[in-house]
Design a protein around this motif. Structure first.
Motif, PDB file in Angstrom:
ATOM      1  N   UNK A 240       0.815  -1.216   0.000  1.00  0.00           N
ATOM      2  CA  UNK A 240       0.000   0.000   0.000  1.00  0.00           C
ATOM      3  C   UNK A 240       0.847   1.263   0.000  1.00  0.00           C
ATOM      4  N   UNK A 241       2.107   1.153   0.436  1.00  0.00           N
ATOM      5  CA  UNK A 241       2.975   2.333   0.499  1.00  0.00           C
ATOM      6  C   UNK A 241       4.253   2.125  -0.300  1.00  0.00           C
ATOM      7  N   UNK A 242       4.191   1.338  -1.359  1.00  0.00           N
ATOM      8  CA  UNK A 242       5.375   1.032  -2.157  1.00  0.00           C
ATOM      9  C   UNK A 242       6.022   2.332  -2.666  1.00  0.00           C
ATOM     10  N   UNK A 243       7.335   2.370  -2.516  1.00  0.00           N
ATOM     11  CA  UNK A 243       8.078   3.542  -2.941  1.00  0.00           C
ATOM     12  C   UNK A 243       8.356   4.518  -1.819  1.00  0.00           C
ATOM     13  N   UNK A 244       7.752   4.290  -0.641  1.00  0.00           N
ATOM     14  CA  UNK A 244       7.972   5.165   0.517  1.00  0.00           C
ATOM     15  C   UNK A 244       8.636   4.355   1.643  1.00  0.00           C
ATOM     16  N   UNK A 245       9.265   5.054   2.588  1.00  0.00           N
ATOM     17  CA  UNK A 245       9.832   4.373   3.755  1.00  0.00           C
ATOM     18  C   UNK A 245       8.697   3.765   4.560  1.00  0.00           C
ATOM     19  N   UNK A 246       8.930   2.591   5.156  1.00  0.00           N
ATOM     20  CA  UNK A 246       7.833   1.824   5.725  1.00  0.00           C
ATOM     21  C   UNK A 246       8.032   1.449   7.189  1.00  0.00           C
ATOM     22  N   UNK A 247       9.244   1.578   7.751  1.00  0.00           N
ATOM     23  CA  UNK A 247       9.511   1.067   9.099  1.00  0.00           C
ATOM     24  C   UNK A 247       8.622   1.705  10.156  1.00  0.00           C
ATOM     25  N   UNK A 248       8.429   3.008  10.077  1.00  0.00           N
ATOM     26  CA  UNK A 248       7.600   3.675  11.093  1.00  0.00           C
ATOM     27  C   UNK A 248       6.175   3.144  11.057  1.00  0.00           C
ATOM     28  N   UNK A 249       5.625   2.936   9.863  1.00  0.00           N
ATOM     29  CA  UNK A 249       4.265   2.392   9.752  1.00  0.00           C
ATOM     30  C   UNK A 249       4.203   0.981  10.305  1.00  0.00           C
ATOM     31  N   UNK A 250       5.262   0.189  10.069  1.00  0.00           N
ATOM     32  CA  UNK A 250       5.299  -1.158  10.632  1.00  0.00           C
ATOM     33  C   UNK A 250       5.322  -1.113  12.154  1.00  0.00           C
ATOM     34  N   UNK A 251       6.142  -0.243  12.720  1.00  0.00           N
ATOM     35  CA  UNK A 251       6.242  -0.149  14.184  1.00  0.00           C
ATOM     36  C   UNK A 251       4.918   0.287  14.797  1.00  0.00           C
ATOM     37  N   UNK A 252       4.255   1.241  14.180  1.00  0.00           N
ATOM     38  CA  UNK A 252       2.970   1.694  14.707  1.00  0.00           C
ATOM     39  C   UNK A 252       1.924   0.579  14.656  1.00  0.00           C
ATOM     40  N   UNK A 253       1.937  -0.191  13.576  1.00  0.00           N
ATOM     41  CA  UNK A 253       0.998  -1.306  13.484  1.00  0.00           C
ATOM     42  C   UNK A 253       1.278  -2.352  14.565  1.00  0.00           C
ATOM     43  N   UNK A 254       2.533  -2.725  14.704  1.00  0.00           N
ATOM     44  CA  UNK A 254       2.882  -3.735  15.700  1.00  0.00           C
ATOM     45  C   UNK A 254       2.547  -3.263  17.111  1.00  0.00           C
ATOM     46  N   UNK A 255       2.749  -1.998  17.382  1.00  0.00           N
ATOM     47  CA  UNK A 255       2.564  -1.482  18.741  1.00  0.00           C
ATOM     48  C   UNK A 255       1.095  -1.257  19.093  1.00  0.00           C
TER      49      UNK A 255
END
Length: 519
Positions: free
Chosen positions: A115-130
């Motif tokens: 859904x966010x291809x081409x953009x940095x993704x780590x912050x979105x992953x951390x927010x989802x996990x948390x």
């Protein structure tokens, strides 16, 4: 790697390093990657239970209320094409989530990248996990952790088992089959053969000996019949390995990036309890508390917390209180200062507050008092020794292991063999009171010394005192004439013949009798 991707990767790592503390986000020095540890915020009074399905574990279940659970760990590495075209390479591990649950989480992370291809993704992953893990996996209290097979569960193990077992079933084709199992793209087609029975014949022709084509293909298509088919496809000694290979398609839903990194149910329980305790201590240290002794507000890291009663006092006040008690020998009085509170400080708390010298004294006195309360431990009566001695059940002889002194455990004198102990003549050593049957109220060294003093006192009273002829009170004569007056009832009596005397003229007794007034 393009310059744009390199700058985007470095900017993302710097940004996350500035947002999160080191125990949550840590980048590696050797490659563009790192490790993310996500601790979930649990609801109040969250109950967790652990149940093991393995027959080798004797502990069947565990249940407890926790405030924190071990973190979900995301290890990642940036490929050259990130973030423009390629998703970060990652593994997701957790001690209390099953491989199936972690697989769902991996799929969700993949969806977020798409859904966010081409953009940095780590912050979105951390927010989802948390913030969304509990809701996404529908985890509610009470939560049951399923633990299977005493070890780490990964998709890689399924590959290895399949390659080894298929090779064992057809030794002549070992090289080709193992290579097929080791190559992920080929192994995927092998697993797909089990899901698509109409294509299994061609795959078996390519991967197995013709004479074993039918048995292997049917076993992959029908895992529920694996036992009988495995017996037909292999020698009896290879039956177990073939069954594992036939059952391998059941594990195909587990993502190889999903890892339940715990080796046994005991390790899982220990990690849960240790992490919960350490996190609670971390939260306690960061809060402000009011000390009810000095009435000052201090941080939890400067205070001591009594678990049984939840009372909190500052370390300075408790240190002074504990040091006075230890110097006075009151090692059992290191309790909560709150009036009528029975909570006792742990040895670890005492060691933290007092110095090493006082803690050694506290430890020695605590051991000594504990030994004194034990019914089968006596001390060597020699003042220069005082070594604890184990008493034989039913025996009255003690032998000091230090000075080899043999003594009677009743009278604490030199052992007198078969001769009757003077202490036992007037006292039953197993009774609570002298000459009286009763429960074993007096325990250990303290009880024995109490009974010994009572026997010595009774012996002295018998030898040096006489009873009042009116009230039977024990009376000792230390000086003066033989006309005695009872201090309890006031009766006059003669010390020689023990007769009551006239209250109006007590001395007339010595004129008309053989008793003398002075002796």
């Amino acid at each position: 790697m393009s310059r744009e991707n390199q700058e985007a990767q470095e900017d993302e790592l710097l940004a996350l390093s500035s947002i999160y503390p080191e125990d949550e986000f840590r980048r590696t020095d050797t490659s563009p990657g790192g490790e993310i540890q996500v601790c979930l915020e649990l609801p109040p009074n969250f109950r967790i239970s652990v149940k093991c399905n393995s027959a080798s574990n004797t502990m069947e279940s565990f249940e407890n209320t926790v405030s924190f659970l071990p973190p979900i760990v995301l290890d990642f590495e940036f490929p050259p094409g990130y973030p423009s075209t390629t998703c970060p390479i990652f593994t997701l591990s957790c001690k209390w989530l099953s491989p199936e649950q972690l697989t769902l989480m991996c799929q969700r992370l993949d969806d977020l990248w798409e859904a966010n291809r081409g953009s940095v993704i780590l912050f979105a992953w951390m927010q989802f996990l948390k913030e969304e893990t509990l809701e996404y996996l529908n985890i509610k209290s009470p939560y049951e952790v399923q633990f299977i097979n005493n070890g780490t569960h990964t998709f890689m193990e399924v590959e290895e088992e399949a390659s080894l077992c298929i090779a064992a079933a057809a030794p002549e084709d070992e090289a080709s089959l193992c290579n097929a199992a080791a190559a992920p793209e080929k192994y995927a087609s092998l697993c797909n053969a089990a899901a698509a029975p109409e294509k299994e014949a061609g795959l078996c022709n390519a991967a197995a000996a013709p004479e074993k084509e039918s048995g292997l293909c049917i076993a992959a298509a029908a895992p529920e019949e694996e036992a009988s088919l495995c017996n037909a496809a292999a020698a009896p000694e290879k039956e177990a390995s073939l069954c594992i290979a036939a059952a391998a398609p059941e594990e195909e839903a587990v993502d190889r990036r999903a890892i339940q990194d715990v080796q046994s149910v005991y390790d899982l329980i220990r990690h849960i309890l240790d992490f919960d305790e350490s996190q609670q201590k971390k939260c306690f240290d960061s809060k402000q508390f009011l000390c009810n002794i000095c009435f000052s507000e201090k941080l939890g890291c400067e205070c001591t917390y009594f678990k049984d009663c939840n009372h909190v006092y500052c370390d300075i006040c408790l240190r002074d209180y504990f040091e006075i008690q230890i110097r006075d020998g009151q090692v059992h009085a290191l309790n909560c200062p709150e009036p009528e509170c029975t909570s006792v400080a742990t040895p670890a708390q005492v060691k933290k507050l007092v110095g090493e010298e006082l803690f050694v004294r506290y430890d020695r006195l605590l051991l000594k008092s504990t030994l004194e309360m034990m019914t089968d431990v006596v001390y060597c009566p020699r003042l220069s020794c005082q070594t604890p001695v184990m008493q034989e059940p039913g025996g009255t002889m003690g032998i000091c292991t230090s000075c080899q002194y043999a003594f009677c455990t009743l009278c604490m004198m030199t052992y007198h063999g078969v001769s009757k102990c003077k202490a036992s003549e007037s006292m039953d050593p197993t009774s609570g009171e002298p000459d009286e049957p009763g429960p074993k109220r007096n325990r250990g060294k303290i009880g024995r010394l109490r009974k010994l003093r009572e026997w010595e006192s009774k012996t002295w009273i018998t030898e040096n005192c006489k009873k009042c002829p009116r009230c039977d009170a024990n009376i000792q004569k230390d000086s003066g004439c033989n006309k005695m007056a009872c201090g309890k009832c006031g009766q006059y009596f003669c010390w020689i013949c023990m007769k009551c005397l006239s209250e109006t003229n007590p001395y007339s007794h010595y004129i008309n009798s053989a008793c003398t007034q002075m002796s």
